[in-house]
Design a protein around this motif. Structure first.
Motif, PDB file in Angstrom:
ATOM      1  N   ILE A  97       0.686  -1.199  -0.080  1.00  0.00           N
ATOM      2  CA  ILE A  97      -0.116  -0.031  -0.188  1.00  0.00           C
ATOM      3  C   ILE A  97       0.986   1.110   0.084  1.00  0.00           C
ATOM      4  CG2 ILE A  97      -1.842   1.216   1.159  1.00  0.00           C
ATOM      5  CD1 ILE A  97      -2.178  -1.260   2.891  1.00  0.00           C
ATOM      6  N   ASP A  98       0.668   2.223  -1.173  1.00  0.00           N
ATOM      7  CA  ASP A  98       1.493   3.402  -1.026  1.00  0.00           C
ATOM      8  C   ASP A  98       0.973   4.508  -0.159  1.00  0.00           C
ATOM      9  OD1 ASP A  98       3.338   5.304  -1.673  1.00  0.00           O
ATOM     10  OD2 ASP A  98       2.884   4.963  -3.832  1.00  0.00           O
ATOM     11  N   ASP A  99       1.040   4.460   1.322  1.00  0.00           N
ATOM     12  CA  ASP A  99       0.706   5.417   2.074  1.00  0.00           C
ATOM     13  C   ASP A  99       1.867   6.069   2.838  1.00  0.00           C
ATOM     14  OD1 ASP A  99       1.534   3.582   3.796  1.00  0.00           O
ATOM     15  OD2 ASP A  99      -0.569   2.735   4.630  1.00  0.00           O
ATOM     16  N   ASP A 100       1.440   6.763   4.050  1.00  0.00           N
ATOM     17  CA  ASP A 100       2.292   7.574   4.552  1.00  0.00           C
ATOM     18  C   ASP A 100       3.290   6.623   5.415  1.00  0.00           C
ATOM     19  OD1 ASP A 100       1.106   9.754   4.012  1.00  0.00           O
ATOM     20  OD2 ASP A 100       0.094  10.301   5.711  1.00  0.00           O
ATOM     21  N   TYR A 101       2.706   5.459   5.972  1.00  0.00           N
ATOM     22  CA  TYR A 101       3.580   4.444   6.542  1.00  0.00           C
ATOM     23  C   TYR A 101       4.989   4.209   5.530  1.00  0.00           C
ATOM     24  CZ  TYR A 101       0.370   4.008  10.157  1.00  0.00           C
ATOM     25  OH  TYR A 101      -0.339   4.034  11.305  1.00  0.00           O
ATOM     26  N   PHE A 102       4.406   3.942   4.132  1.00  0.00           N
ATOM     27  CA  PHE A 102       5.508   3.373   3.428  1.00  0.00           C
ATOM     28  C   PHE A 102       6.651   4.745   3.152  1.00  0.00           C
ATOM     29  CE2 PHE A 102       7.435   2.467  -0.842  1.00  0.00           C
ATOM     30  CZ  PHE A 102       7.813   1.352  -0.504  1.00  0.00           C
ATOM     31  N   VAL A 103       6.058   6.002   3.156  1.00  0.00           N
ATOM     32  CA  VAL A 103       6.871   6.908   2.900  1.00  0.00           C
ATOM     33  C   VAL A 103       7.853   7.129   4.199  1.00  0.00           C
ATOM     34  CG1 VAL A 103       6.941   9.625   2.892  1.00  0.00           C
ATOM     35  CG2 VAL A 103       5.407   8.262   1.444  1.00  0.00           C
ATOM     36  N   ARG A 104       7.403   6.936   5.116  1.00  0.00           N
ATOM     37  CA  ARG A 104       8.194   7.065   6.450  1.00  0.00           C
ATOM     38  C   ARG A 104       9.084   5.873   6.325  1.00  0.00           C
ATOM     39  NH1 ARG A 104       4.790   6.832  11.404  1.00  0.00           N
ATOM     40  NH2 ARG A 104       3.313   7.925  10.269  1.00  0.00           N
ATOM     41  N   ALA A 105       8.744   4.791   6.202  1.00  0.00           N
ATOM     42  CA  ALA A 105       9.703   3.471   6.089  1.00  0.00           C
ATOM     43  C   ALA A 105      10.787   3.650   4.973  1.00  0.00           C
ATOM     44  CB  ALA A 105       8.832   2.263   5.785  1.00  0.00           C
ATOM     45  N   VAL A 106      10.404   4.250   4.138  1.00  0.00           N
ATOM     46  CA  VAL A 106      11.590   4.438   2.884  1.00  0.00           C
ATOM     47  C   VAL A 106      12.366   5.678   3.300  1.00  0.00           C
ATOM     48  CG1 VAL A 106      11.847   5.657   0.682  1.00  0.00           C
ATOM     49  CG2 VAL A 106      10.235   3.639   0.745  1.00  0.00           C
ATOM     50  N   SER A 107      12.043   6.738   4.000  1.00  0.00           N
ATOM     51  CA  SER A 107      13.010   7.596   4.407  1.00  0.00           C
ATOM     52  C   SER A 107      14.037   7.184   5.394  1.00  0.00           C
ATOM     53  CB  SER A 107      12.207   8.997   4.999  1.00  0.00           C
ATOM     54  OG  SER A 107      11.621   8.490   6.107  1.00  0.00           O
ATOM     55  N   TYR A 108      13.593   6.101   6.155  1.00  0.00           N
ATOM     56  CA  TYR A 108      14.431   5.427   7.245  1.00  0.00           C
ATOM     57  C   TYR A 108      15.411   4.712   6.421  1.00  0.00           C
ATOM     58  CZ  TYR A 108      16.050   3.297  11.491  1.00  0.00           C
ATOM     59  OH  TYR A 108      17.007   2.811  12.187  1.00  0.00           O
ATOM     60  N   ALA A 109      14.889   3.913   5.647  1.00  0.00           N
ATOM     61  CA  ALA A 109      15.776   2.849   4.792  1.00  0.00           C
ATOM     62  C   ALA A 109      16.868   3.872   4.207  1.00  0.00           C
ATOM     63  CB  ALA A 109      14.965   2.164   3.615  1.00  0.00           C
ATOM     64  N   ASN A 110      16.360   4.936   3.606  1.00  0.00           N
ATOM     65  CA  ASN A 110      17.309   5.778   2.894  1.00  0.00           C
ATOM     66  C   ASN A 110      18.490   6.376   3.793  1.00  0.00           C
ATOM     67  OD1 ASN A 110      17.865   7.102   0.386  1.00  0.00           O
ATOM     68  ND2 ASN A 110      16.425   8.519   0.591  1.00  0.00           N
ATOM     69  N   ILE A 133      10.385  -4.247  -8.333  1.00  0.00           N
ATOM     70  CA  ILE A 133      10.903  -3.204  -7.459  1.00  0.00           C
ATOM     71  C   ILE A 133      10.094  -2.033  -7.298  1.00  0.00           C
ATOM     72  CG2 ILE A 133      12.968  -1.889  -7.004  1.00  0.00           C
ATOM     73  CD1 ILE A 133      13.884  -4.592  -7.073  1.00  0.00           C
ATOM     74  N   ILE A 134       9.685  -1.581  -5.934  1.00  0.00           N
ATOM     75  CA  ILE A 134       8.953  -0.551  -5.581  1.00  0.00           C
ATOM     76  C   ILE A 134      10.023   0.569  -5.493  1.00  0.00           C
ATOM     77  CG2 ILE A 134       7.113   0.443  -4.224  1.00  0.00           C
ATOM     78  CD1 ILE A 134       6.622  -2.545  -3.317  1.00  0.00           C
ATOM     79  N   TRP A 135      10.963   0.244  -4.709  1.00  0.00           N
ATOM     80  CA  TRP A 135      11.721   1.191  -4.401  1.00  0.00           C
ATOM     81  C   TRP A 135      13.182   0.654  -4.064  1.00  0.00           C
ATOM     82  CZ3 TRP A 135      15.333   2.174   0.009  1.00  0.00           C
ATOM     83  CH2 TRP A 135      15.644   3.719  -0.080  1.00  0.00           C
ATOM     84  N   ALA A 136      14.543   1.459  -4.525  1.00  0.00           N
ATOM     85  CA  ALA A 136      15.649   0.987  -4.227  1.00  0.00           C
ATOM     86  C   ALA A 136      16.435   2.323  -3.897  1.00  0.00           C
ATOM     87  CB  ALA A 136      16.202   0.423  -5.431  1.00  0.00           C
ATOM     88  N   SER A 137      17.411   1.941  -2.804  1.00  0.00           N
ATOM     89  CA  SER A 137      18.246   3.001  -2.379  1.00  0.00           C
ATOM     90  C   SER A 137      18.915   3.657  -3.443  1.00  0.00           C
ATOM     91  CB  SER A 137      19.169   2.769  -1.190  1.00  0.00           C
ATOM     92  OG  SER A 137      19.830   1.571  -1.406  1.00  0.00           O
ATOM     93  N   PRO A 138      19.190   4.899  -3.348  1.00  0.00           N
ATOM     94  CA  PRO A 138      20.056   5.535  -4.513  1.00  0.00           C
ATOM     95  C   PRO A 138      21.342   4.881  -4.548  1.00  0.00           C
ATOM     96  CG  PRO A 138      19.174   7.184  -3.295  1.00  0.00           C
ATOM     97  CD  PRO A 138      18.892   5.828  -2.456  1.00  0.00           C
ATOM     98  N   ASP A 139      21.940   4.833  -5.830  1.00  0.00           N
ATOM     99  CA  ASP A 139      23.137   3.849  -5.985  1.00  0.00           C
ATOM    100  C   ASP A 139      24.482   4.972  -5.973  1.00  0.00           C
ATOM    101  OD1 ASP A 139      24.551   1.868  -6.907  1.00  0.00           O
ATOM    102  OD2 ASP A 139      23.623   1.600  -8.742  1.00  0.00           O
ATOM    103  N   LEU A 140      24.844   4.624  -4.722  1.00  0.00           N
ATOM    104  CA  LEU A 140      25.832   5.807  -4.261  1.00  0.00           C
ATOM    105  C   LEU A 140      27.284   5.516  -4.540  1.00  0.00           C
ATOM    106  CD1 LEU A 140      24.347   6.104  -0.592  1.00  0.00           C
ATOM    107  CD2 LEU A 140      24.137   7.674  -2.463  1.00  0.00           C
TER     108      LEU A 140
END
Length: 142
Positions: A97-110, A133-140
């Motif tokens: 589900i693309d919701d606020d929780y996901f946004v928060r989880a992704v910012s933590y993952a980032n 893939i829904i999201w992947a950390s930037p390729d640093l």
């Protein structure tokens, strides 16, 4: 056990994902007291240790922080793990589900990814057992 079934499907799908990207994939399983990763994906001089995490969506949001903290603890030890050049944490979600929780989880993952240098991928599993893939950390690092 439904969650074990989902985990096995997720692990197979992730192995297939790396194969389709041109990696030679080995399922590791447990190897004595060596830090356990699920897969090793090798392509040229790149060797990626892959940890697969499979969750229902709401569990994922609760657990990403915990599992990433555990990951950081392991990182200190991983340098002697068979010539690994990268570690990927690959989260496979059921019922995304693309919701606020996901946004928060992704910012933590980032944040964790940029501190630890671990790559994080988040994907969902379709009915045919294919992971996308829904999201992947930037390729640093390239």
């Amino acid at each position: 056990h439904p969650s074990m079934e989902f985990y096995n499907a997720a692990e197979s799908a992730v192995a297939e994902y790396y194969s389709s990207e041109g990696y030679d994939v080995t399922m590791l399983g447990r190897r004595g007291d060596v830090i356990k990763f699920d897969l090793m994906a090798v392509r040229g001089d790149e060797a990626i240790a892959v940890e697969v995490k499979a969750y229902g969506y709401h569990n994922f949001v609760q657990k990403i922080q915990m599992s990433l903290n555990e990951m950081q603890a392991r990182l200190i030890k991983y340098s002697d793990f068979g010539g690994v050049t990268r570690i990927h944490y690959f989260y496979v979600l059921r019922d995304f589900i693309d919701d606020d929780y996901f946004v928060r989880a992704v910012s933590y993952a980032n944040k964790i990814s940029s501190i630890s240098g671990v790559d994080i991928k988040i994907g969902s599993l379709d009915d045919n057992g294919i992971v996308s893939i829904i999201w992947a950390s930037p390729d640093l690092y390239e």
